[in-house]
Design an enzyme around this catalytic site. Sequence first.
Site, PDB file in Angstrom:
ATOM      1  N   GLY A   1      -6.606  -2.556   5.690  1.00 46.38           N
ATOM      2  CA  GLY A   1      -7.887  -3.224   5.879  1.00 46.38           C
ATOM      3  C   GLY A   1      -8.701  -3.324   4.599  1.00 46.38           C
ATOM      4  O   GLY A   1      -8.791  -2.364   3.837  1.00 46.38           O
TER       5      GLY A   1
ATOM      6  N   VAL B   1      -7.488   2.210   5.263  1.00 43.59           N
ATOM      7  CA  VAL B   1      -8.358   1.618   4.244  1.00 43.59           C
ATOM      8  C   VAL B   1      -7.547   1.284   3.004  1.00 43.59           C
ATOM      9  O   VAL B   1      -6.911   2.147   2.412  1.00 43.59           O
ATOM     10  CB  VAL B   1      -9.494   2.591   3.871  1.00 43.59           C
ATOM     11  N   CYS B   2      -7.585   0.020   2.589  1.00 46.00           N
ATOM     12  CA  CYS B   2      -6.712  -0.436   1.502  1.00 46.00           C
ATOM     13  C   CYS B   2      -6.936   0.317   0.200  1.00 46.00           C
ATOM     14  O   CYS B   2      -5.994   0.655  -0.491  1.00 46.00           O
ATOM     15  CB  CYS B   2      -6.915  -1.931   1.266  1.00 46.00           C
ATOM     16  N   PHE B   3      -8.202   0.580  -0.143  1.00 45.58           N
ATOM     17  CA  PHE B   3      -8.477   1.146  -1.463  1.00 45.58           C
ATOM     18  C   PHE B   3      -8.286   2.662  -1.504  1.00 45.58           C
ATOM     19  O   PHE B   3      -8.653   3.305  -2.462  1.00 45.58           O
ATOM     20  CB  PHE B   3      -9.901   0.794  -1.912  1.00 45.58           C
TER      21      PHE B   3
END
Length: 278
Positions: A82, A149-151
């Site tokens: 995401g 969470v992508c990061f």
Amino acid sequence: MQKETWRFIDSGNASPAFNMALDEALLYWHSEKKIPPVIRFYGWNPATLSVGYFQNIKKEINFEAVHKYNLGFVRRPTGGRGVLHDQELTYSVIVSEEHPEMPATVTEAYRVISEGILQGFRNLGLDAYFAIPRTEKEKESLKNPRSSVCFDAPSWYELVVEGRKVAGSAQTRQKGVILQHGSILLDLDEDKLFDLFLYPSERVRERMQRNFKNKAVAINELIEKRVTMDEARKAFKEGFETGLNIHLEPYELSQEELDFVHHLAETKYASDEWNYKR
């Protein structure tokens, strides 16, 4: 040696469905040899949560929060996790797998393409470099991401400044063409970002958010004088030209091309069937 000319499209802020449709359309047109390789910059209106092609949204996404913040929502054609597209410059690169400068493997092609982003950060005065997993444990952790969470974790050749991730990217290959797109964070509202996902408990959320602060960072946290969106566009456009040794020629979509993109946006990327299929 003469530089190759690629197209440069700055499509400004657009809806989530339009943004994904234009990336797919550019991939399709390039596969048909109708257009040369493309670098595209864009933004989002409204701010949007995008999820990866394979992501299970029922288990991972807090839709109450998505609605509370009046966010758009779209499923990307690329993998990954995401991403909150808010205070960022989003880019995409569309280039043939057969291009003489493109390595065959995903990770090596990612490194070559991301050289443009690396140079962009350096144009802003930041000491950016590629994070490469060194140990078997680090390599294993990439295969089993703990977070939606992508990061949250640097991946292969992820761009890092002072040990923290500054640009998250995803890649897909279709019809013999590479599409890589990603986010360059100018600012980040961490509380809003973490509200958008589901957690086993509040304690898990707190721990993940605490760890996240040590791993991810936006440009304006690292620079004394704030970088504007226009300054970022200039730095990264020049970065791609330097990093890929290309000349970028601005291009405006024709009405016929825009009609194609709008149709694809409405029939695919704005549809519940596409967005909520997992």
